[in-house]
Design an enzyme around this catalytic site. Sequence first.
Site, mmCIF file in Angstrom:
data_model
loop_
_atom_site.group_PDB
_atom_site.id
_atom_site.type_symbol
_atom_site.label_atom_id
_atom_site.label_comp_id
_atom_site.label_asym_id
_atom_site.label_seq_id
_atom_site.Cartn_x
_atom_site.Cartn_y
_atom_site.Cartn_z
ATOM 1 N N GLU A 1 -12.756 3.105 5.573
ATOM 2 C CA GLU A 1 -12.697 2.631 6.952
ATOM 3 C C GLU A 1 -13.984 2.791 7.759
ATOM 4 O O GLU A 1 -14.329 1.897 8.548
ATOM 5 C CB GLU A 1 -11.551 3.340 7.680
ATOM 6 C CG GLU A 1 -10.182 2.945 7.162
ATOM 7 C CD GLU A 1 -9.077 3.813 7.739
ATOM 8 O OE1 GLU A 1 -8.213 3.278 8.437
ATOM 9 O OE2 GLU A 1 -9.091 5.030 7.486
ATOM 10 N N ALA B 1 -5.846 5.533 5.650
ATOM 11 C CA ALA B 1 -6.593 6.617 6.294
ATOM 12 C C ALA B 1 -7.834 7.012 5.502
ATOM 13 O O ALA B 1 -8.286 8.157 5.588
ATOM 14 C CB ALA B 1 -5.694 7.837 6.526
ATOM 15 N N GLN C 1 0.820 -1.211 0.000
ATOM 16 C CA GLN C 1 0.000 0.000 0.000
ATOM 17 C C GLN C 1 0.855 1.264 0.000
ATOM 18 O O GLN C 1 0.305 2.359 -0.091
ATOM 19 C CB GLN C 1 -0.898 0.010 1.246
ATOM 20 C CG GLN C 1 -1.921 -1.100 1.288
ATOM 21 C CD GLN C 1 -2.636 -1.193 2.624
ATOM 22 O OE1 GLN C 1 -2.649 -2.228 3.258
ATOM 23 N NE2 GLN C 1 -3.248 -0.104 3.061
ATOM 24 N N PHE D 1 -6.028 -3.935 3.666
ATOM 25 C CA PHE D 1 -6.647 -3.647 4.963
ATOM 26 C C PHE D 1 -5.666 -3.043 5.967
ATOM 27 O O PHE D 1 -5.882 -3.136 7.177
ATOM 28 C CB PHE D 1 -7.285 -4.914 5.563
ATOM 29 C CG PHE D 1 -8.164 -5.654 4.606
ATOM 30 C CD1 PHE D 1 -9.308 -5.065 4.086
ATOM 31 C CD2 PHE D 1 -7.851 -6.944 4.207
ATOM 32 C CE1 PHE D 1 -10.125 -5.744 3.194
ATOM 33 C CE2 PHE D 1 -8.658 -7.636 3.311
ATOM 34 C CZ PHE D 1 -9.801 -7.036 2.806
ATOM 35 N N ARG E 1 -5.003 7.600 17.292
ATOM 36 C CA ARG E 1 -6.329 7.634 16.666
ATOM 37 C C ARG E 1 -7.384 6.975 17.560
ATOM 38 O O ARG E 1 -8.549 7.381 17.546
ATOM 39 C CB ARG E 1 -6.303 6.980 15.280
ATOM 40 C CG ARG E 1 -7.583 7.190 14.490
ATOM 41 C CD ARG E 1 -7.485 6.698 13.054
ATOM 42 N NE ARG E 1 -6.881 7.656 12.146
ATOM 43 C CZ ARG E 1 -7.568 8.495 11.370
ATOM 44 N NH1 ARG E 1 -8.885 8.524 11.422
ATOM 45 N NH2 ARG E 1 -6.946 9.312 10.552
ATOM 46 N N PHE F 1 -7.473 1.841 11.925
ATOM 47 C CA PHE F 1 -6.216 2.377 12.465
ATOM 48 C C PHE F 1 -6.357 2.854 13.913
ATOM 49 O O PHE F 1 -5.975 3.959 14.257
ATOM 50 C CB PHE F 1 -5.764 3.532 11.567
ATOM 51 C CG PHE F 1 -4.282 3.821 11.607
ATOM 52 C CD1 PHE F 1 -3.385 3.013 10.915
ATOM 53 C CD2 PHE F 1 -3.784 4.891 12.308
ATOM 54 C CE1 PHE F 1 -2.022 3.279 10.940
ATOM 55 C CE2 PHE F 1 -2.420 5.173 12.348
ATOM 56 C CZ PHE F 1 -1.541 4.360 11.660
ATOM 57 N N ARG G 1 -7.473 -1.554 9.002
ATOM 58 C CA ARG G 1 -8.660 -0.767 8.644
ATOM 59 C C ARG G 1 -9.320 -0.107 9.874
ATOM 60 O O ARG G 1 -9.853 -0.761 10.746
ATOM 61 C CB ARG G 1 -9.657 -1.690 7.960
ATOM 62 C CG ARG G 1 -10.762 -0.997 7.205
ATOM 63 C CD ARG G 1 -11.589 -2.024 6.456
ATOM 64 N NE ARG G 1 -12.525 -1.425 5.518
ATOM 65 C CZ ARG G 1 -13.269 -2.129 4.670
ATOM 66 N NH1 ARG G 1 -13.163 -3.454 4.635
ATOM 67 N NH2 ARG G 1 -14.098 -1.522 3.837
ATOM 68 N N GLU H 1 0.714 -1.901 4.544
ATOM 69 C CA GLU H 1 1.215 -0.535 4.621
ATOM 70 C C GLU H 1 2.694 -0.511 4.980
ATOM 71 O O GLU H 1 3.460 0.258 4.422
ATOM 72 C CB GLU H 1 0.398 0.274 5.633
ATOM 73 C CG GLU H 1 0.772 1.744 5.665
ATOM 74 C CD GLU H 1 -0.199 2.591 6.466
ATOM 75 O OE1 GLU H 1 0.173 3.716 6.816
ATOM 76 O OE2 GLU H 1 -1.325 2.137 6.752
#
Length: 762
Positions: free
Chosen positions: A717, A518, A198, A229, A311, A345, A343, A233
């Site tokens: 998300e 995000a 990603q 998902f 988050r 985060f 997903r 990343e």
Amino acid sequence: MSVGTKTPHDAGALHVTGAARYTDDIPTPAGTLHLAFGLSTIARGRITAMDLSAVRAAEGVLDVLVADDLPHDNDVSPSAHDEPLLATGKVHYLGQPIFLVVATSHLAARKAARLSAVEYAEETPILSIDDAIKADSHFEDGPRIYTKGDVQAALSKAKNRLQGSVEIGGQEHFYLEGHAALALPQEGGDMVVHASSQHPTEIQHKVAEALGTPMHSVRVEVRRMGGGFGGKESQGNALCVACAVVAAKHQRPAKMRYDRDDDMTITGKRHEFRIDYDVGFAPDGRLTAVDFTQYARCGWAQDLSLPVADRAMLHADNTYHLEHARITSHRLKTNTQSNTAFRGFGGPQGIVGIERVMDHVAHHLGLDPLEVRRRNFYASGGSISAKTKQTTPYGMAVTDSILDELVGQLEESSDYQARRRAVADWNARNPVLKRGIALTPVKFGISFTLTHLNQAGALVHVYQDGSIHLNHGGTEMGQGLFTKVAQVAASSFGVPLETVKITATDTGKVPNTSATAASSGSDLNGMAVLNACEEIKARIADFLSERAQGAEVRFEAGKVHVGGEVLTFAEAINLAYTNRVSLSATGFYKTPDLAWDRIKGEGRPFFYFAYGAAVSEVVIDTLTGENRILRTDILHDCGRSLNPALDIGQIEGGFVQGAGWLTMEELVWDDTGALKTHAPATYKIPCASDAPDVFNVALWEGENRADTVFKSKAVGEPPLMLGISVWAALSDAIAACGPDYPALDAPATAERVLDACQRLRA
């Protein structure tokens, strides 16, 4: 107009026929080398001896590398430079790569990797949240704390007060396509890497570090992923770096693919959380103060744990205005896989915490949980004045709420009130099978909380025959990003969608990309592409207008109107080309109006909020804990949807994934730190039969108040958190077994449901 139409996924036919090409499907040149990691067999300790002679002598093995054999940087961390590709003497989790096998085939490499003789000086591993608290094992110096108002004073004055705790399990990404990479050495020391990632730019950065070259010597290409998902990343860094190092050393292509067991054993998961709460509230259910303490199990390395935990704090309010709130976050270091992006985060864990509070308060007061939720909603955006402005616990004003209207519409369309009465009637008549129903809302902030990541680039070419080719920094993982961005370009030029082609994401075409994460893929890349298209269009319009002595120029329905003259788009393009008008442009976009201080916990980290709500009805067998989702109704806010078909697909998939996380997906480690749920045989994900028998999904009619691409809203998300309605409905069903509050943890497996039923009956 292409935007707003229900257009199929651009590669949908390729997906279902098996013709779509993924990283492992790329034809490899003759002489390609295949790699596999040798993994640690303990969770914590020091390597005292390592005999790799049997590995080196195994059939097909050409080379074996340990940390000292790596030419430059031995690090694959996305953040803190604390994640060596190969262990440097210390072992931090069971399954950590400690050496690298290079062989003539995938199977030969895997077989050889199991022949090592490694001796360790073992230490007691820190595995659980309790272990980490006891050992004071954490990242950062002390907990992070966000505060609004005077929490202690408000709690002491509260007419009602409750304390509780909820355990929230982790989650395996279980992308259908596992991690894979292919590195192709080029002349002059350059390297081309095909990745299932990603974040192509991060791959480029880490490979360049590992090879000791500038980033311009590394080109990374990502055509598509079979799911990501968040698990792709940062977790793909290790494979790409390993392949590049071997390819550079041997001057031969190098390929690596994790088998599913290795993939699940090596890679990080969604963060496991424990959330303690102390809440004060009025007799009508309005919260007067809430004090959260969040414990996040991060694993052995930092990875993305700090922003994930941030988050979770930022979503501790969800849809509720909290006048007095304190959120304390502990980021715990353990001898388990380094947990990573997933997903939502961290947002889902934060939202689960406040939704538990709402249900607990409602149960204590004997009220419908929906009424308690509604009484605490942020005020509707249309009714907010300067005097009544409501802010989050981190000081951001919430001015775009549509919760009252959205939840009211869903309550009516789902027949919630009548069904709630029917559930109560059913439970009064049935001693074994109990039903539950819950309506839960979602408010999710859209933007990277690391502000500089909120940027994107694009490259658009218009060829002399009128066909359009574009690239952008986003990656396609099945979510339909490429289709949406192509629709943006087609709408800008006023041409049919088939006029536009998007090819693989490529760091050689669009540099310095942010991760496709995000929920920002369409927001950022769509605007960057629109910027490039509008620049080209303006050049063409200026030329045609000047040619027609100032006539107005319009692009629509495949035609270009120049005063009274009508040209086909291809004719207009060819005319511009022959008159030496540039038909190529780069586009750029950065999200405006963001200002965030994560240390103080103050500012505006998000450009806007996406909203949604779900009503789920479940049935449980109180003698076995077995349960099913009977019906789910969803109303979700996508703004002015770029593609309703793709958005509804994302909502359906996100809901099922969220429900799976909270009801059946259970990660289990034994006392040695070995992950026991490391394959499809031992880890249960939702399948088609686990989706609700009645599944109604609708899009909220409205546009984004923020200035986004065609007034759309992100959809990747936020729908995952709609699955919380299933967990809340299970708790509601269990509550029919006795007077006490169920205090249901997640995942609410059949065993946990049965245990809760037995506790209430006892």
